[in-house]
Write a protein that holds these residues in place. Structure first.
Motif, short mmCIF file in Angstrom:
data_model
loop_
_atom_site.label_atom_id
_atom_site.label_comp_id
_atom_site.label_asym_id
_atom_site.label_seq_id
_atom_site.Cartn_x
_atom_site.Cartn_y
_atom_site.Cartn_z
N PRO A 234 0.80 -1.22 0.00
CA PRO A 234 0.00 0.00 0.00
C PRO A 234 0.83 1.27 0.00
CG PRO A 234 -0.17 -1.16 2.12
CD PRO A 234 0.56 -2.06 1.20
N MET A 235 2.14 1.16 0.32
CA MET A 235 2.98 2.35 0.38
C MET A 235 3.73 2.62 -0.92
SD MET A 235 4.57 -0.52 1.06
CE MET A 235 3.99 -0.89 2.73
N ILE A 236 3.65 1.71 -1.89
CA ILE A 236 4.46 1.82 -3.11
C ILE A 236 3.93 2.93 -4.01
CG2 ILE A 236 5.18 0.58 -5.20
CD1 ILE A 236 6.59 -0.38 -2.64
N SER A 237 4.84 3.69 -4.61
CA SER A 237 4.48 4.82 -5.47
C SER A 237 4.01 4.34 -6.84
CB SER A 237 5.71 5.72 -5.65
OG SER A 237 5.51 6.64 -6.69
N GLU A 238 3.05 5.06 -7.40
CA GLU A 238 2.58 4.78 -8.76
C GLU A 238 3.35 5.59 -9.80
OE1 GLU A 238 -1.68 4.07 -9.46
OE2 GLU A 238 -0.76 2.17 -8.92
N THR A 239 4.36 6.34 -9.36
CA THR A 239 5.15 7.14 -10.31
C THR A 239 6.17 6.23 -11.00
OG1 THR A 239 4.92 9.10 -8.91
CG2 THR A 239 6.71 9.11 -10.53
N ALA A 240 6.17 6.25 -12.33
CA ALA A 240 7.12 5.45 -13.13
C ALA A 240 7.17 4.00 -12.65
CB ALA A 240 8.51 6.09 -13.08
N PHE A 241 5.98 3.42 -12.42
CA PHE A 241 5.93 2.05 -11.88
C PHE A 241 6.15 1.01 -12.97
CE2 PHE A 241 1.54 2.76 -13.22
CZ PHE A 241 1.21 1.56 -13.84
N PHE A 242 6.05 1.43 -14.24
CA PHE A 242 6.17 0.48 -15.35
C PHE A 242 7.17 1.04 -16.35
CE2 PHE A 242 5.16 -1.49 -19.36
CZ PHE A 242 4.62 -2.73 -19.08
N VAL A 243 8.43 0.61 -16.23
CA VAL A 243 9.49 1.04 -17.15
C VAL A 243 9.98 -0.20 -17.89
CG1 VAL A 243 11.79 2.06 -17.36
CG2 VAL A 243 10.17 2.94 -15.63
N LYS A 244 9.91 -0.16 -19.21
CA LYS A 244 10.41 -1.25 -20.04
C LYS A 244 11.18 -0.60 -21.19
CE LYS A 244 8.02 -4.35 -17.68
NZ LYS A 244 7.60 -3.48 -16.60
N ASP A 245 12.50 -0.58 -21.08
CA ASP A 245 13.33 0.26 -21.94
C ASP A 245 14.62 -0.49 -22.26
OD1 ASP A 245 13.75 2.70 -23.19
OD2 ASP A 245 14.58 3.66 -21.40
N VAL A 246 14.96 -0.59 -23.53
CA VAL A 246 16.19 -1.26 -23.95
C VAL A 246 16.98 -0.29 -24.82
CG1 VAL A 246 17.19 -3.28 -25.09
CG2 VAL A 246 14.96 -3.48 -23.96
#
Length: 353
Positions: A234-246
């Motif tokens: 519940p404390m985890i940030s939703e900012t830049a939670f999904f980064v998939k970059d090569v």
């Protein structure tokens, strides 16, 4: 040629993934569900409501003599259940991670080979057209690579309860990390040589020996480097939670998410929205020679569709006697990296592989 008889399957574990796999077997005419197994009664979706739930995997194997075992239980039972199923004459589909130790993962692969049966591990992204395209575009760029990847989940309610259950045996960087290490391994054919990890326990609701935020860095023998980050709670940030970059010397390929998606939505974990291709090439004026290319991934499969594709692949592997050596080797290798990262978190030292 006469139609092949459906493969009879026992499904062990009826959590989110187990129910989805069971639905995939229910709707695929190449399979027939022999038994569903779970330690307790759970609500079943409409398609599965006609099946009873048995308590014992051992008894289901003995009584039903199935052709296939699907293992979607908690990670610490994967290896024993898989080996038992192979020795009972089954092909096996096992959810990731394959096991909780490298030795156990190798034991499962050895059992598959010794019994001449197929082993498919639940790397759902291997069956996703958008991820297949991401990997192909990254390979076209050529290495060495920088891999930047994460999947953080701001979870509450039922999702947080599930995460706490998972963390009784497996940390987030192992449970989710095996997917993304598998992607890295499919892009670079280089060997991982060193792993560094760090983690933090951000709640008293998990064991003092567990952590719900983790970050790993991996170094490859061709000079490629990568990181993966995973946090649950519940404390985890939703900012830049999904980064998939090569990134490579020749440019980069990235997944661009739609605005407003939630980190705890299971379809967010696989849906890619758009792939962005960037070329590093410049013209005589020193400016970029071409604009970034945006590849729309509209109409891509959802979570259940991907589970259907995974089980269709299992059926194909059985019917066509596919060679799954690389599939199994990559599963062991990706697990070894994530477990080494977990060891690094606990010891504070980098781990040579």
């Amino acid at each position: 040629m006469s139609e092949e008889k459906p493969r009879r399957v026992v499904v062990a574990g009826l959590g989110n993934m187990g129910r989805s796999h069971a639905l995939a077997y229910h709707t695929n005419p190449g399979f027939e569900i022999a038994a569903l197994v779970n330690r307790s009664d759970v609500p079943l979706p409409a398609g599965l409501s006609g099946y009873g739930i048995r308590r014992s995997f051992d008894e289901a194997l003995r009584d039903e003599r199935p052709d296939v075992a699907c293992i979607a239980t908690y990670s610490d039972s994967h290896a024993d259940y898989a080996v038992e199923a192979f020795e009972a004459g089954c092909h096996v589909f096992v959810e990731k991670p394959l096991a909780t130790t490298v030795a156990d993962a190798k034991r499962v692969v050895a059992a598959a080979k010794a019994n001449g049966k197929k082993l498919v591990i639940g790397y759902i992204l291997r069956h996703h057209p958008s991820w297949i395209r991401l990997i192909a575009e990254a390979r076209k760029l050529g290495g060495p690579y920088v891999f930047r990847m994460n999947l953080n989940q701001q979870s509450s309610g039922h999702s947080w309860e599930t995460h706490k259950q998972l963390m009784q045996t497996t940390s987030p960087i192992v449970d989710c990390g095996v997917h993304y290490l598998d992607v890295m391994l499919q892009i670079t054919d280089a060997r991982p040589v060193e792993v560094r990890g760090m983690g933090l326990r951000l709640t008293d609701e998990i064991a003092p020996t567990m952590y719900n935020y983790g970050h790993l860095q991996v170094l490859f023998d061709d000079g490629s480097v990568g990181w993966y980050e995973a946090g649950w709670g519940p404390m985890i940030s939703e900012t830049a939670f999904f980064v998939k970059d090569v990134i490579s010397p020749n440019g980069c390929v990235s997944i661009v998410m739609k605005e407003g998606v939630k980190s705890d939505d299971i379809d967010t974990h696989t849906k890619t929205s758009t792939l962005r291709l960037h070329s590093a090439a410049t013209g005589a004026d020193g400016k970029f020679a071409k604009a970034d290319e945006m590849l729309s991934m509209e109409g891509e499969p959802g979570h259940q569709d991907l589970c259907d594709l995974e089980q269709a692949f299992l059926l194909k592997a059985i019917r066509e006697d596919l060679d799954l050596t690389r599939h199994m080797d990559d599963a062991v290798k990706s697990l070894a990296v994530c477990l080494a990262a977990d060891e690094s978190v606990r010891s504070g030292a980098p781990i040579r592989l």
